[in-house]
Design an enzyme around this catalytic site. Structure first.
Site, PDB file in Angstrom:
ATOM      1  CB  CYS A   1       8.144   9.781  -0.483  1.00  0.00           C
ATOM      2  SG  CYS A   1       8.512   8.459  -1.641  1.00  0.00           S
TER       3      CYS A   1
ATOM      4  CG  HIS B   1       2.967  17.328  -3.447  1.00  0.00           C
ATOM      5  ND1 HIS B   1       1.833  16.530  -3.416  1.00  0.00           N
ATOM      6  CD2 HIS B   1       3.897  16.655  -2.724  1.00  0.00           C
ATOM      7  CE1 HIS B   1       2.074  15.436  -2.713  1.00  0.00           C
ATOM      8  NE2 HIS B   1       3.326  15.485  -2.280  1.00  0.00           N
TER       9      HIS B   1
ATOM     10  CG  HIS C   1       6.463  16.172   1.456  1.00  0.00           C
ATOM     11  ND1 HIS C   1       5.860  15.177   2.158  1.00  0.00           N
ATOM     12  CD2 HIS C   1       6.132  15.973   0.157  1.00  0.00           C
ATOM     13  CE1 HIS C   1       5.186  14.386   1.335  1.00  0.00           C
ATOM     14  NE2 HIS C   1       5.337  14.842   0.103  1.00  0.00           N
TER      15      HIS C   1
ATOM     16  CG  ASN D   1       2.085  16.074   1.820  1.00  0.00           C
ATOM     17  OD1 ASN D   1       2.277  14.900   2.094  1.00  0.00           O
ATOM     18  ND2 ASN D   1       2.172  16.535   0.591  1.00  0.00           N
TER      19      ASN D   1
HETATM   20  P1  HMG Z   1       8.024  -3.769 -10.582  1.00  0.00           P
HETATM   21  O1  HMG Z   1       8.796  -3.216 -11.703  1.00  0.00           O
HETATM   22  O2  HMG Z   1       7.079  -4.862 -10.860  1.00  0.00           O
HETATM   23  O3  HMG Z   1       9.068  -4.260  -9.557  1.00  0.00           O
HETATM   24  O4  HMG Z   1       7.217  -2.568  -9.924  1.00  0.00           O
HETATM   25  P2  HMG Z   1       9.045  -4.371  -7.970  1.00  0.00           P
HETATM   26  O5  HMG Z   1      10.173  -5.290  -7.589  1.00  0.00           O
HETATM   27  O6  HMG Z   1       9.104  -3.039  -7.345  1.00  0.00           O
HETATM   28  O7  HMG Z   1       7.678  -5.085  -7.591  1.00  0.00           O
HETATM   29  C1  HMG Z   1       7.516  -6.433  -7.768  1.00  0.00           C
HETATM   30  C2  HMG Z   1       6.192  -7.000  -7.310  1.00  0.00           C
HETATM   31  O8  HMG Z   1       5.171  -5.999  -7.258  1.00  0.00           O
HETATM   32  C3  HMG Z   1       5.752  -8.018  -8.318  1.00  0.00           C
HETATM   33  O9  HMG Z   1       5.017  -9.000  -7.591  1.00  0.00           O
HETATM   34  C4  HMG Z   1       4.808  -7.226  -9.182  1.00  0.00           C
HETATM   35  O10 HMG Z   1       3.881  -8.030  -9.871  1.00  0.00           O
HETATM   36  C5  HMG Z   1       4.114  -6.373  -8.151  1.00  0.00           C
HETATM   37  P3  HMG Z   1       5.688 -10.423  -7.219  1.00  0.00           P
HETATM   38  O11 HMG Z   1       6.076 -11.031  -8.517  1.00  0.00           O
HETATM   39  O12 HMG Z   1       6.887 -10.100  -6.354  1.00  0.00           O
HETATM   40  O13 HMG Z   1       4.609 -11.133  -6.495  1.00  0.00           O
HETATM   41  N1  HMG Z   1       3.504  -5.166  -8.693  1.00  0.00           N
HETATM   42  C6  HMG Z   1       2.253  -4.782  -8.423  1.00  0.00           C
HETATM   43  N2  HMG Z   1       1.292  -5.329  -7.638  1.00  0.00           N
HETATM   44  C7  HMG Z   1       0.119  -4.681  -7.581  1.00  0.00           C
HETATM   45  N3  HMG Z   1      -0.122  -3.523  -8.246  1.00  0.00           N
HETATM   46  C8  HMG Z   1       0.808  -2.954  -9.009  1.00  0.00           C
HETATM   47  C9  HMG Z   1       2.059  -3.593  -9.112  1.00  0.00           C
HETATM   48  N4  HMG Z   1       3.188  -3.297  -9.782  1.00  0.00           N
HETATM   49  C10 HMG Z   1       4.065  -4.256  -9.519  1.00  0.00           C
HETATM   50  N5  HMG Z   1       0.555  -1.808  -9.634  1.00  0.00           N
HETATM   51  C11 HMG Z   1       6.688  -0.335  -9.205  1.00  0.00           C
HETATM   52  C12 HMG Z   1       7.620  -1.207 -10.003  1.00  0.00           C
HETATM   53  C13 HMG Z   1       7.102   1.104  -9.355  1.00  0.00           C
HETATM   54  C14 HMG Z   1       5.283  -0.523  -9.710  1.00  0.00           C
HETATM   55  C15 HMG Z   1       6.745  -0.763  -7.733  1.00  0.00           C
HETATM   56  O14 HMG Z   1       8.071  -0.727  -7.301  1.00  0.00           O
HETATM   57  C16 HMG Z   1       5.908   0.097  -6.815  1.00  0.00           C
HETATM   58  O15 HMG Z   1       4.683  -0.048  -6.757  1.00  0.00           O
HETATM   59  N6  HMG Z   1       6.554   1.007  -6.057  1.00  0.00           N
HETATM   60  C17 HMG Z   1       5.893   1.885  -5.107  1.00  0.00           C
HETATM   61  C18 HMG Z   1       6.203   3.313  -5.450  1.00  0.00           C
HETATM   62  C19 HMG Z   1       5.435   4.251  -4.524  1.00  0.00           C
HETATM   63  O16 HMG Z   1       4.268   4.044  -4.224  1.00  0.00           O
HETATM   64  N7  HMG Z   1       6.103   5.340  -4.048  1.00  0.00           N
HETATM   65  C20 HMG Z   1       5.482   6.309  -3.190  1.00  0.00           C
HETATM   66  C21 HMG Z   1       4.547   7.211  -3.945  1.00  0.00           C
HETATM   67  S1  HMG Z   1       5.358   8.533  -4.814  1.00  0.00           S
HETATM   68  C22 HMG Z   1       5.372   9.843  -3.689  1.00  0.00           C
HETATM   69  O17 HMG Z   1       5.006   9.668  -2.556  1.00  0.00           O
HETATM   70  C23 HMG Z   1       5.780  11.208  -4.157  1.00  0.00           C
HETATM   71  C24 HMG Z   1       4.572  12.139  -4.351  1.00  0.00           C
HETATM   72  O18 HMG Z   1       3.847  12.289  -3.152  1.00  0.00           O
HETATM   73  C25 HMG Z   1       5.050  13.514  -4.829  1.00  0.00           C
HETATM   74  C26 HMG Z   1       6.179  14.087  -3.966  1.00  0.00           C
HETATM   75  O19 HMG Z   1       6.022  14.201  -2.745  1.00  0.00           O
HETATM   76  O20 HMG Z   1       7.203  14.415  -4.577  1.00  0.00           O
HETATM   77  C27 HMG Z   1       3.610  11.598  -5.399  1.00  0.00           C
HETATM   78 MG    MG Z   2       4.362  13.660  -1.557  1.00  0.00          MG
END
Ligand code: HMG
Ligand code: MG
Length: 299
Positions: free
Chosen positions: A241, A208, A210, A250
């Site tokens: 990201c 994967h 970028h 990517n």
């Molecule tokens: P957390 O521990 O609950 O804490 O979630 P938070 O402060 O980050 O989030 C808080 C709020 O989100 C709370 O709601 C939770 O209930 C809610 P509030 O009380 O404020 O109303 N929440 C959710 N709501 C809906 N669905 C859920 C969910 N989870 C929590 N699933 C967590 C930690 C990691 C889940 C959160 O921070 C998060 O979703 N982060 C986003 C991470 C992300 O999407 N990153 C990008 C993708 S990774 C990437 O791109 C790399 C990749 O492409 C490979 C590469 O390139 O290397 C894959």
């Molecule tokens: Mg990625």
């Protein structure tokens, strides 16, 4: 002797990795049309969206609507990103059958992206993967920052291999090795892949890349020579990201397919249809940027 594989499986990550980092706001209907068009290209896997916190990734807050709206084709897989049990519950509620979990080899990136340490993530992912499999869901894993981290610099391939082994032992069918900020070069990419393949069979590994520094196709070529046959890509080179400073899109799926077909490596993909799907989403992003609507991701 041909040292390249005869076939490569491309995992299209544009609707997820692509759109999660684009500042423009794309409406649900356009996302659905984009994914439906991708489904007609011959792609075998399209990562549709993320069931993550909508507060942290507002671009994908419409995950349920998008998932429910798409016309799923026989023979195409439609995985979604899931970070925790809450995400799994949401995915199960709409009938998702494949999910992807995402960890990192860098502690700092792990904290910034998923708010926990690497070892905590392994514990909670173990429970998540076990639960998903009990529900009949197949699970892919990503490891981010395999060739470098924006906060910690160079990464140790032995640690990447150890993590990859953890995910396979936990029940994942495949691990995708993410060069999240596009800092790797061909020899580094190949050495890392070969090191990981000492602990996980090459057939269970994907790459994967970028393309921040224009190295992605060269890195892929290098990894093909080492035997990888699954490659992630994003139409029109969209994405990045939001939590990795400096990450850009990517490798573009169109460029990858062009290269592979030119090397007589089959993908099953119709390049003209792929280009048309890329044009559709690029035009929508242009319109959205022109209208001044933007939501920049945090870094
Ligand atoms: P957390 O521990 O609950 O804490 O979630 P938070 O402060 O980050 O989030 C808080 C709020 O989100 C709370 O709601 C939770 O209930 C809610 P509030 O009380 O404020 O109303 N929440 C959710 N709501 C809906 N669905 C859920 C969910 N989870 C929590 N699933 C967590 C930690 C990691 C889940 C959160 O921070 C998060 O979703 N982060 C986003 C991470 C992300 O999407 N990153 C990008 C993708 S990774 C990437 O791109 C790399 C990749 O492409 C490979 C590469 O390139 O290397 C894959
Ligand atoms: Mg990625």
């Amino acid at each position: 002797m041909n040292r390249y594989p005869q076939q490569v499986r491309i995992v299209e990550v544009g609707p997820r990795d692509g759109l999660q980092n684009e500042p423009g706001e794309i409406d649900v209907a356009t996302k659905i049309e984009f994914i439906n068009r991708l489904s007609q290209t011959g792609l075998q896997a399209i990562e549709v969206t993320s069931f993550v916190s909508p507060g942290r990734v507002p671009q994908l807050a419409d995950a349920e609507q998008v998932w429910r709206g798409i016309q799923r084709q026989e023979g195409v897989e439609y995985p979604v990103l899931v970070p925790n049990m809450k995400g799994l519950e949401r995915a199960l509620a709409v009938g998702v059958q494949q999910i992807a979990v995402f960890g990192a080899v860098s502690e700092t990136f792990s904290q910034r992206n998923i708010h926990c340490s690497i070892s905590e993530s392994l514990q909670h992912y173990y429970q998540l993967i076990t639960q998903a499999k009990a529900e009949g869901i197949t699970v892919r894993a990503y490891i981010s920052c395999v060739l470098g981290c924006p906060y910690e610099g160079a990464m140790d391939s032995a640690k990447v291999a150890e993590l990859a082994r953890h995910f396979i032992d936990a029940g994942c069918y495949e691990v995708s090795l993410g060069d999240t900020i596009g800092c790797g070069t061909p020899l580094q990419a190949r050495k890392m892949l070969e090191r990981v393949a000492q602990q996980v069979p090459m057939q269970q590994l994907a790459v994967h890349f970028h393309d921040t520094r224009g190295q992605a196709l060269a890195n892929i070529l290098s990894c093909l020579e080492s035997g990888v046959t699954v490659i992630d890509a994003s139409v029109s080179g969209l994405g990045g990201c939001p939590f990795a400073k400096g990450a850009s899109g990517n490798v573009a799926t169109e460029d990858l397919v062009y290269m592979l077909h030119g090397m007589e490596i089959e993908t099953g993909i119709d390049l003209a249809k792929l280009v048309a799907a890329g044009n559709l989403i690029s035009s929508a992003l242009d319109r959205s940027n022109d209208s001044g609507v933007s939501r920049a991701g945090e870094c």
